[in-house]
Design a protein around this motif. Structure first.
Motif, PDB file in Angstrom:
ATOM      1  N   HIS A 183       0.991  -0.811  -0.193  1.00  0.00           N
ATOM      2  CA  HIS A 183      -0.017  -0.130   0.102  1.00  0.00           C
ATOM      3  C   HIS A 183       0.486   1.198  -0.250  1.00  0.00           C
ATOM      4  N   ARG A 184       0.233   2.251  -1.040  1.00  0.00           N
ATOM      5  CA  ARG A 184       1.160   3.698  -0.313  1.00  0.00           C
ATOM      6  C   ARG A 184       0.254   4.615   0.371  1.00  0.00           C
ATOM      7  N   ASN A 185      -0.578   4.159   0.464  1.00  0.00           N
ATOM      8  CA  ASN A 185      -1.799   4.856   1.623  1.00  0.00           C
ATOM      9  C   ASN A 185      -2.619   4.414   2.154  1.00  0.00           C
ATOM     10  N   THR A 186      -2.703   4.297   3.840  1.00  0.00           N
ATOM     11  CA  THR A 186      -3.644   4.313   4.692  1.00  0.00           C
ATOM     12  C   THR A 186      -3.070   2.809   5.629  1.00  0.00           C
ATOM     13  N   HIS A 187      -3.604   1.623   5.913  1.00  0.00           N
ATOM     14  CA  HIS A 187      -2.870   0.485   6.640  1.00  0.00           C
ATOM     15  C   HIS A 187      -1.765   0.525   6.480  1.00  0.00           C
ATOM     16  N   GLY A 188      -1.106   0.919   6.748  1.00  0.00           N
ATOM     17  CA  GLY A 188       0.105   0.823   7.367  1.00  0.00           C
ATOM     18  C   GLY A 188       1.042   2.203   6.169  1.00  0.00           C
ATOM     19  N   GLU A 189       0.362   1.696   5.044  1.00  0.00           N
ATOM     20  CA  GLU A 189       1.313   2.145   3.551  1.00  0.00           C
ATOM     21  C   GLU A 189       3.221   2.184   3.707  1.00  0.00           C
ATOM     22  N   PRO A 190       3.154   0.747   3.588  1.00  0.00           N
ATOM     23  CA  PRO A 190       4.860   0.085   3.781  1.00  0.00           C
ATOM     24  C   PRO A 190       5.281   1.077   3.231  1.00  0.00           C
ATOM     25  N   PHE A 191       4.819   1.128   1.386  1.00  0.00           N
ATOM     26  CA  PHE A 191       4.877   2.109   0.071  1.00  0.00           C
ATOM     27  C   PHE A 191       5.019   3.548  -0.041  1.00  0.00           C
ATOM     28  N   ARG A 192       4.755   4.178   0.756  1.00  0.00           N
ATOM     29  CA  ARG A 192       4.572   5.289   1.063  1.00  0.00           C
ATOM     30  C   ARG A 192       5.482   6.353   0.232  1.00  0.00           C
ATOM     31  N   TYR A 193       6.546   6.483   0.329  1.00  0.00           N
ATOM     32  CA  TYR A 193       7.400   6.615  -0.595  1.00  0.00           C
ATOM     33  C   TYR A 193       8.639   6.352  -1.839  1.00  0.00           C
ATOM     34  N   LEU A 194       8.212   5.020  -2.254  1.00  0.00           N
ATOM     35  CA  LEU A 194       8.904   4.621  -2.648  1.00  0.00           C
ATOM     36  C   LEU A 194       9.103   5.289  -3.651  1.00  0.00           C
ATOM     37  N   ASN A 195       8.738   6.248  -4.218  1.00  0.00           N
ATOM     38  CA  ASN A 195       8.874   7.273  -4.801  1.00  0.00           C
ATOM     39  C   ASN A 195      10.525   8.104  -5.215  1.00  0.00           C
ATOM     40  N   ARG A 196      11.096   7.724  -3.953  1.00  0.00           N
ATOM     41  CA  ARG A 196      11.867   8.281  -3.465  1.00  0.00           C
ATOM     42  C   ARG A 196      13.368   7.347  -3.843  1.00  0.00           C
ATOM     43  N   LEU A 197      13.056   6.206  -3.914  1.00  0.00           N
ATOM     44  CA  LEU A 197      14.023   5.345  -4.548  1.00  0.00           C
ATOM     45  C   LEU A 197      14.902   6.120  -5.663  1.00  0.00           C
ATOM     46  N   ALA A 198      15.911   5.253  -5.779  1.00  0.00           N
ATOM     47  CA  ALA A 198      16.773   5.987  -6.856  1.00  0.00           C
ATOM     48  C   ALA A 198      18.025   4.673  -7.507  1.00  0.00           C
ATOM     49  N   PRO A 199      18.340   5.305  -8.351  1.00  0.00           N
ATOM     50  CA  PRO A 199      19.268   4.195  -8.914  1.00  0.00           C
ATOM     51  C   PRO A 199      20.251   3.948  -7.823  1.00  0.00           C
ATOM     52  N   GLY A 200      21.127   2.472  -7.065  1.00  0.00           N
ATOM     53  CA  GLY A 200      22.444   2.936  -5.722  1.00  0.00           C
ATOM     54  C   GLY A 200      21.361   2.658  -5.127  1.00  0.00           C
ATOM     55  N   ASP A 246      16.308  -7.432 -21.121  1.00  0.00           N
ATOM     56  CA  ASP A 246      16.384  -8.517 -22.005  1.00  0.00           C
ATOM     57  C   ASP A 246      16.841  -9.700 -21.285  1.00  0.00           C
ATOM     58  N   ALA A 247      17.789 -10.212 -20.333  1.00  0.00           N
ATOM     59  CA  ALA A 247      18.289 -11.173 -20.050  1.00  0.00           C
ATOM     60  C   ALA A 247      17.984 -11.731 -18.475  1.00  0.00           C
ATOM     61  N   PRO A 248      18.174 -12.841 -18.419  1.00  0.00           N
ATOM     62  CA  PRO A 248      17.609 -13.467 -17.203  1.00  0.00           C
ATOM     63  C   PRO A 248      18.310 -12.740 -16.255  1.00  0.00           C
ATOM     64  N   GLY A 249      18.390 -12.828 -14.693  1.00  0.00           N
ATOM     65  CA  GLY A 249      18.590 -12.423 -14.053  1.00  0.00           C
ATOM     66  C   GLY A 249      18.191 -12.748 -12.355  1.00  0.00           C
ATOM     67  N   ALA A 250      18.847 -11.594 -11.361  1.00  0.00           N
ATOM     68  CA  ALA A 250      18.072 -11.930  -9.652  1.00  0.00           C
ATOM     69  C   ALA A 250      17.465 -10.846  -9.446  1.00  0.00           C
ATOM     70  N   TYR A 251      16.394 -10.481 -10.152  1.00  0.00           N
ATOM     71  CA  TYR A 251      15.694  -9.071 -10.274  1.00  0.00           C
ATOM     72  C   TYR A 251      15.201  -8.860  -8.595  1.00  0.00           C
ATOM     73  N   LEU A 252      14.924  -7.685  -8.614  1.00  0.00           N
ATOM     74  CA  LEU A 252      13.221  -7.193  -7.298  1.00  0.00           C
ATOM     75  C   LEU A 252      12.413  -6.189  -7.872  1.00  0.00           C
ATOM     76  N   THR A 253      11.314  -6.570  -7.576  1.00  0.00           N
ATOM     77  CA  THR A 253      11.119  -5.681  -7.820  1.00  0.00           C
ATOM     78  C   THR A 253       9.455  -5.871  -7.254  1.00  0.00           C
ATOM     79  N   LEU A 254       9.042  -4.045  -6.919  1.00  0.00           N
ATOM     80  CA  LEU A 254       8.757  -2.973  -6.092  1.00  0.00           C
ATOM     81  C   LEU A 254       7.605  -1.962  -6.449  1.00  0.00           C
ATOM     82  N   THR A 255       6.043  -2.727  -6.477  1.00  0.00           N
ATOM     83  CA  THR A 255       4.803  -1.541  -7.176  1.00  0.00           C
ATOM     84  C   THR A 255       4.022  -1.403  -5.830  1.00  0.00           C
ATOM     85  N   THR A 256       3.470   0.190  -6.349  1.00  0.00           N
ATOM     86  CA  THR A 256       2.165   0.320  -5.489  1.00  0.00           C
ATOM     87  C   THR A 256       1.767   1.476  -6.533  1.00  0.00           C
TER      88      THR A 256
END
Length: 277
Positions: A183-200, A246-256
């Motif tokens: 969730h981005r809003n309400t119910h703990g909103e753990p991903f509220r500020y996910l937009n602040r993440l940057a490469p690295g 384009d190539a297989p790898g060990a990825y992590l995806t976060l969505t909100t």
């Protein structure tokens, strides 16, 4: 003279009665308006404050429970959270995911060479039960520590302040795509500020077996809730094909959800595995 007085009295009484009736109507309307306003205010407070307090407290307790269990009985067994299943539409802030989507199953990752015929096969623990917490997600940039549970059910996972693992996507630390929603809003909103993440920026995923360290690589600011390409084994947006891999790898995806307080679109953050502890 008396006739004139008698003729005027009824007129005066009627005017006063009408004014009193009008005043009562205005008073009742004002009371109803204030009552509705108070109810709406209480509902807003409940959604924006109380649900956050409840969900955050439950999430903190679950993190403590998991880490206490792991510290008491550590295990070197491999994580099995990449069991195949069916991915649904992208879930997140306020929008509900649909785990019954008819999209094809995401390929489950299984890194490493196949064991020889005579070699003993490692014991693989069963996949996490639906809605069961099995990992802890930490994002130092956001000051976030939250449990990860199997599935993206709003009632039994996301509304408890947890982050949910999309069924059918890869396991933590495995070749494939370990895809999560929150969730981005309400119910703990753990991903509220996910937009602040940057490469690295670094992201940590701890399981009973070990801790996996990911580094943020790409950010897709907005896409359709049904852009399931972003959670496939080799993630690539179906809506904006210039975003993805384009190539297989060990990825992590976060969505909100995005924008805030809506469920119109989805914000996607991709990270790559860089080390294991």
């Amino acid at each position: 003279m008396w006739a004139r007085v008698r003729e005027r009295v009824p007129v005066v009484v009627q005017a006063r009665g009408r004014r009193r009736a009008g005043a009562r109507v205005l008073w009742v309307s004002a009371e109803a308006f204030v009552t509705c306003g108070v109810l709406v205010l209480l509902l807003v407070v409940h959604q924006l404050w109380w649900t956050n307090q409840q969900a955050r407290a439950e999430a903190r307790d679950q993190v403590r429970v998991l880490e206490r269990e792991w510290d008491i009985s550590p295990s070197d067994s491999s994580d099995s959270s990449d069991q195949p299943g069916q991915p649904g539409q992208l879930d997140g802030a306020g929008g509900g995911g649909d785990p019954s989507s008819s999209e094809p199953a995401v390929e489950s990752g299984s890194g490493g060479a196949a064991p020889s015929a005579g070699a003993p096969r490692p014991t693989v623990p069963p996949a996490p039960a639906p809605s069961a917490a099995f990992a802890v997600l930490r994002i130092p940039r956001l000051g976030l520590t939250v449990p990860v549970a199997e599935g993206i059910s709003k009632r039994s996972v996301l509304d408890k302040g947890y982050v949910g693992h999309y069924p059918g996507t890869g396991g933590a630390g495995r070749v494939g795509n370990f895809a999560l929603a929150g969730h981005r809003n309400t119910h703990g909103e753990p991903f509220r500020y996910l937009n602040r993440l940057a490469p690295g920026d670094r992201i940590f995923v701890r399981t009973r077996a070990r801790t996996y360290v990911y580094r943020v690589d790409l950010v897709l600011g907005s896409t359709s809730p049904r852009d399931v390409g972003v959670i496939r084994a080799v993630p690539r947006s179906l809506v904006k094909p210039s975003y993805g891999y384009d190539a297989p790898g060990a990825y992590l995806t976060l969505t909100t959800c995005t924008p805030e307080f809506t469920s119109t679109y989805r914000l996607v953050v991709w990270a790559k595995l860089v080390s294991t502890r």
